[in-house]
Design an enzyme around this catalytic site. Structure first.
Site, PDB file in Angstrom:
ATOM      1  N   HIS A 206       0.827  -1.207   0.000  1.00 24.93           N
ATOM      2  CA  HIS A 206       0.000   0.000   0.000  1.00 24.93           C
ATOM      3  C   HIS A 206       0.856   1.250   0.000  1.00 24.93           C
ATOM      4  O   HIS A 206       0.444   2.295  -0.489  1.00 24.93           O
ATOM      5  CB  HIS A 206      -0.997  -0.044   1.157  1.00 24.93           C
ATOM      6  CG  HIS A 206      -2.108  -1.003   0.877  1.00 24.93           C
ATOM      7  ND1 HIS A 206      -2.077  -2.291   1.303  1.00 24.93           N
ATOM      8  CD2 HIS A 206      -3.230  -0.855   0.140  1.00 24.93           C
ATOM      9  CE1 HIS A 206      -3.154  -2.922   0.857  1.00 24.93           C
ATOM     10  NE2 HIS A 206      -3.867  -2.065   0.151  1.00 24.93           N
ATOM     11  N   GLU A 447     -10.369 -11.251  -4.635  1.00 28.25           N
ATOM     12  CA  GLU A 447      -8.942 -11.069  -4.370  1.00 28.25           C
ATOM     13  C   GLU A 447      -8.336 -12.243  -3.617  1.00 28.25           C
ATOM     14  O   GLU A 447      -7.168 -12.244  -3.277  1.00 28.25           O
ATOM     15  CB  GLU A 447      -8.651  -9.735  -3.676  1.00 28.25           C
ATOM     16  CG  GLU A 447      -9.606  -9.322  -2.607  1.00 28.25           C
ATOM     17  CD  GLU A 447      -9.368  -7.894  -2.115  1.00 28.25           C
ATOM     18  OE1 GLU A 447      -8.397  -7.241  -2.518  1.00 28.25           O
ATOM     19  OE2 GLU A 447     -10.185  -7.443  -1.299  1.00 28.25           O
ATOM     20  N   ASP A 471      -4.006  -8.251  -4.253  1.00 31.04           N
ATOM     21  CA  ASP A 471      -4.117  -9.364  -3.305  1.00 31.04           C
ATOM     22  C   ASP A 471      -4.281 -10.694  -4.013  1.00 31.04           C
ATOM     23  O   ASP A 471      -3.776 -11.712  -3.540  1.00 31.04           O
ATOM     24  CB  ASP A 471      -5.295  -9.119  -2.346  1.00 31.04           C
ATOM     25  CG  ASP A 471      -4.886  -8.186  -1.225  1.00 31.04           C
ATOM     26  OD1 ASP A 471      -3.788  -8.387  -0.673  1.00 31.04           O
ATOM     27  OD2 ASP A 471      -5.631  -7.240  -0.918  1.00 31.04           O
ATOM     28  N   CYS A 518      -9.567  -3.390 -10.144  1.00 32.24           N
ATOM     29  CA  CYS A 518      -9.193  -2.170  -9.437  1.00 32.24           C
ATOM     30  C   CYS A 518      -7.820  -2.291  -8.781  1.00 32.24           C
ATOM     31  O   CYS A 518      -7.382  -1.407  -8.068  1.00 32.24           O
ATOM     32  CB  CYS A 518     -10.248  -1.768  -8.413  1.00 32.24           C
ATOM     33  SG  CYS A 518     -10.435  -2.974  -7.096  1.00 32.24           S
TER      34      CYS A 518
HETATM   35  C1  PEP Z   1      -6.234  -5.168  -4.483  1.00 27.61           C
HETATM   36  O1  PEP Z   1      -5.959  -6.018  -3.631  1.00 27.61           O
HETATM   37  O2  PEP Z   1      -5.926  -5.299  -5.685  1.00 27.61           O
HETATM   38  C2  PEP Z   1      -6.951  -3.941  -4.112  1.00 27.61           C
HETATM   39  C3  PEP Z   1      -7.395  -3.111  -5.017  1.00 27.61           C
HETATM   40  O3  PEP Z   1      -7.091  -3.679  -2.797  1.00 27.61           O
HETATM   41  P1  PEP Z   1      -5.891  -3.136  -1.888  1.00 27.61           P
HETATM   42  O4  PEP Z   1      -4.731  -2.830  -2.800  1.00 27.61           O
HETATM   43  O5  PEP Z   1      -6.369  -1.945  -1.171  1.00 27.61           O
HETATM   44  O6  PEP Z   1      -5.610  -4.308  -1.001  1.00 27.61           O
HETATM   45 MG    MG Z   2      -6.895  -5.866  -1.697  1.00 26.23          MG
END
Ligand code: PEP
Ligand code: MG
Length: 586
Positions: A206, A447, A471, A518
């Site tokens: 993140h 995910e 994920d 996403c």
């Molecule tokens: C992902 O896991 O691709 C996602 C969009 O969620 P995050 O990156 O916030 O875990």
């Molecule tokens: Mg995620």
């Protein structure tokens, strides 16, 4: 070598380091060594007559943390999260110990210094003692000591965490850190650093995602930058190549200034595409949405020309603070985004706390947080907290087009419990006569491989799907997305990942459910054609990637890429897949 010290070497020697570029672009500036937000403190002298007052300030902060922990212990007893109990108790015991209750007070008196500095000195002393301990269990208590100190420092600073770094030339400062948490990076938004580089971290941690959202170059996994680079040294950061050049000579500097200018020109050219509708050469419309962390990201969304918010990572409203946002505060935040998007869709993901996005004070409370009480698991274990958020989202839904997205779905029970929780929140609002959108769509994130493989189990109960590739890759390949030692193995083009992605998109199409990606793959222009070829029509990404992806969409003919994408799917060897992808993008 003590943390934060630089290695001895000749001054102004030019050297290069290689890491993982996680946010593109070139920055040229002066290094600012960043020690980490949590225990970085100011040091100032206090007059002798002010010593008792400073000691009282320290006592008040300790009491505040004790009360807070006692409250936490109470709620832990009342809830099922019993694993938190021992952590809270250890912290309470530490606070009672003279190491925290007495020694810093004495240091304030002896050194005539501020409370923060006294605590910092005491923490250094305690940390040094831990270094000499052989017993692994006792050694681990070092984390608890640090966390307790962080809590007291936060109490001394006031309720919200603030960034404790103010380099003289902020705008051209290159932050050099051992590691940064997503919470640290979010605080950078109040500043205007030119770039940041870290020794640890993976490409889709993140922290890396936040760097892209700041639209500044960033490199992680440099391993030795924090020790080798010195304060104020001239540094070039090439986020595209993952290269850091320290003390460049004139020729190298001139070359990079030129590259920087060319990049600026390219960026300006892309801006012309902002209002152009996104469609392929054969006229197929494609939805390009933006990922956001906070309402303040709306400006970047508008500038990107994104036609919706495909992922609002609501957990960032809960970070960098010691209390939880209440229903009204959350409602205001969601409303601001929904109204700001003027009728365009806003997908609000329910709290995805856990793993590398910890709530304050819960940073190190489990061995394996990515597999622990994360996202929807956490919300279902904390029904009141979940209900508060759902009510806030529902209340805000009447101001535009809101959609609710559930993260990390894995089991049937989680799905049905989530749907019941939404129904309960709706029922409460109806009873109270509060208006909301009765038909707010509810989607689920794919995910976890289990959700991808058993998708038909979920799909009928959901209105839409969104693939969190960050994920999905982490869990499919068993690679911690934040761990730089395995970062080179994190591979979006692994045949297992591609096969899951393709299968999920096809299943969604068969059930006529809208499906988006996403995760970071959606914003990687090298993967745009591949995803289009898989049938994807909804992409959500960092605002800074939208225009480049749009440009790629505009230059793509679906009939032309179809046979090449089919070859990718038939290939088993990663090298071959890369070769075909190059052809696809040529
Ligand atoms: C992902 O896991 O691709 C996602 C969009 O969620 P995050 O990156 O916030 O875990
Ligand atoms: Mg995620």
């Amino acid at each position: 070598m003590a943390d934060g010290a630089s290695a001895p070497r000749e001054y102004n020697i030019c050297f290069t380091m290689h890491g993982i570029g996680v946010s593109g672009g070139i920055a040229i500036g002066h290094a600012h060594l960043f020690t980490g937000m949590s225990t970085e403190v100011d040091h100032y002298e206090v007059a002798s007559y002010d010593v008792p007052r400073e000691q009282r300030r320290y006592d008040r902060a300790v009491k505040e943390v004790k009360d807070e922990l006692a409250g936490l212990a109470e709620s832990v007893r009342a809830s099922s999260a019993s694993e938190l109990a021992s952590f809270v108790n250890v912290h309470l015991m530490l606070l009672e110990d003279s190491a925290f209750s007495e020694v810093p007070r004495e240091i304030i008196k002896e050194e005539r210094c501020n409370a923060e500095w006294a605590l910092r000195l005491q923490l250094d002393e305690l940390t040094a003692q831990f270094d000499d301990i052989e017993d692994e269990y006792l050694k681990e208590r070092q984390n608890d000591v640090r966390q307790v100190a962080e809590r007291v420092l936060a109490a001394l600073a006031g309720s919200k965490r603030r960034i404790a770094v103010k380099p003289a030339r902020e705008e051209s400062a290159i932050l050099v850190a051992r590691d940064l948490s997503p919470a640290d990076v979010i605080l950078f938004r109040e500043h205007h650093f030119a770039a940041f580089v870290t020794d640890l971290g993976g490409a889709t941690s993140h922290t890396a995602i936040m760097a892209r959202s700041l639209a500044i170059p960033a490199i992680v996994a440099l391993h030795h930058a924090r020790h080798l680079v010195r304060e104020d040294e001239l540094v070039i950061v090439d986020g595209d190549q993952g290269v850091v050049i320290v003390n460049p000579d004139r020729a190298v500097l001139a070359e990079y200034r030129l590259k920087q200018n060319q990049a600026r020109i390219e960026k300006d050219k892309l801006k012309r595409l902002r209002t152009a509708p996104a469609a392929t050469l054969d006229g197929t419309p494609v939805h390009l949405h933006a990922n956001i962390e906070l309402p303040s990201d709306l400006e970047a969304v508008r500038a990107s020309g994104a036609t919706g918010v495909g992922l609002f990572r609501s957990e960032f409203l809960f970070m960098n603070r010691r209390d939880l946002p209440d229903e009204d505060e959350q409602y205001e935040a969601y409303r601001e985004v929904i109204e700001g998007m003027k009728g365009r869709p806003v997908t609000i993901r329910t709290l995805d706390i856990g793993a590398d996005k910890a709530l304050e004070g819960q940073e190190h409370d489990t061995e394996n947080p990515a597999l622990g009480l994360r996202a929807i698991r956490y919300c279902l274990a904390e029904p009141e907290l979940f209900n508060t958020q759902l009510r806030a989202i529902l209340r805000a839904s009447r101001h535009g087009k809101a959609m609710i997205l559930i993260p990390m779905l894995c089991s049937w029970n989680e799905l049905t419990q989530s749907i019941s929780a939404i129904a309960r929140a709706k029922e409460e609002l109806r009873t109270e006569g509060v208006k909301f959108d009765e038909y707010v769509p509810v989607g689920g994130m794919v995910e976890i491989p289990a959700a991808a493989i058993a998708l038909p189990m979920f799909i009928r109960k959901l209105d839409f799907l969104s693939i969190g590739t960050n994920d999905l890759i982490q869990y499919t390949l068993a690679i911690d997305r934040t761990d730089d030692t395995v970062a080179h193995l994190y591979d979006p083009l692994h045949p297992a990942v591609l096969s899951l992605l393709h299968g999920v998109i096809r299943t969604a199409q068969q059930h006529e459910k809208p499906i988006a990606v996403c995760g970071e793959m959606a914003g990687d222009v090298e993967l745009t054609r591949l995803l289009l070829g898989f049938g994807l029509r909804h992409f959500s990404m960092q605002p800074s990637s939208v225009l480049a992806v749009k440009q790629r969409v505009l230059g793509t003919s679906l009939p032309d890429i179809a046979p090449v994408v089919a070859r990718v799917l038939r290939s088993e060897e990663p090298e071959k897949i890369r070769q075909i992808l190059e052809k696809l993008n040529a």
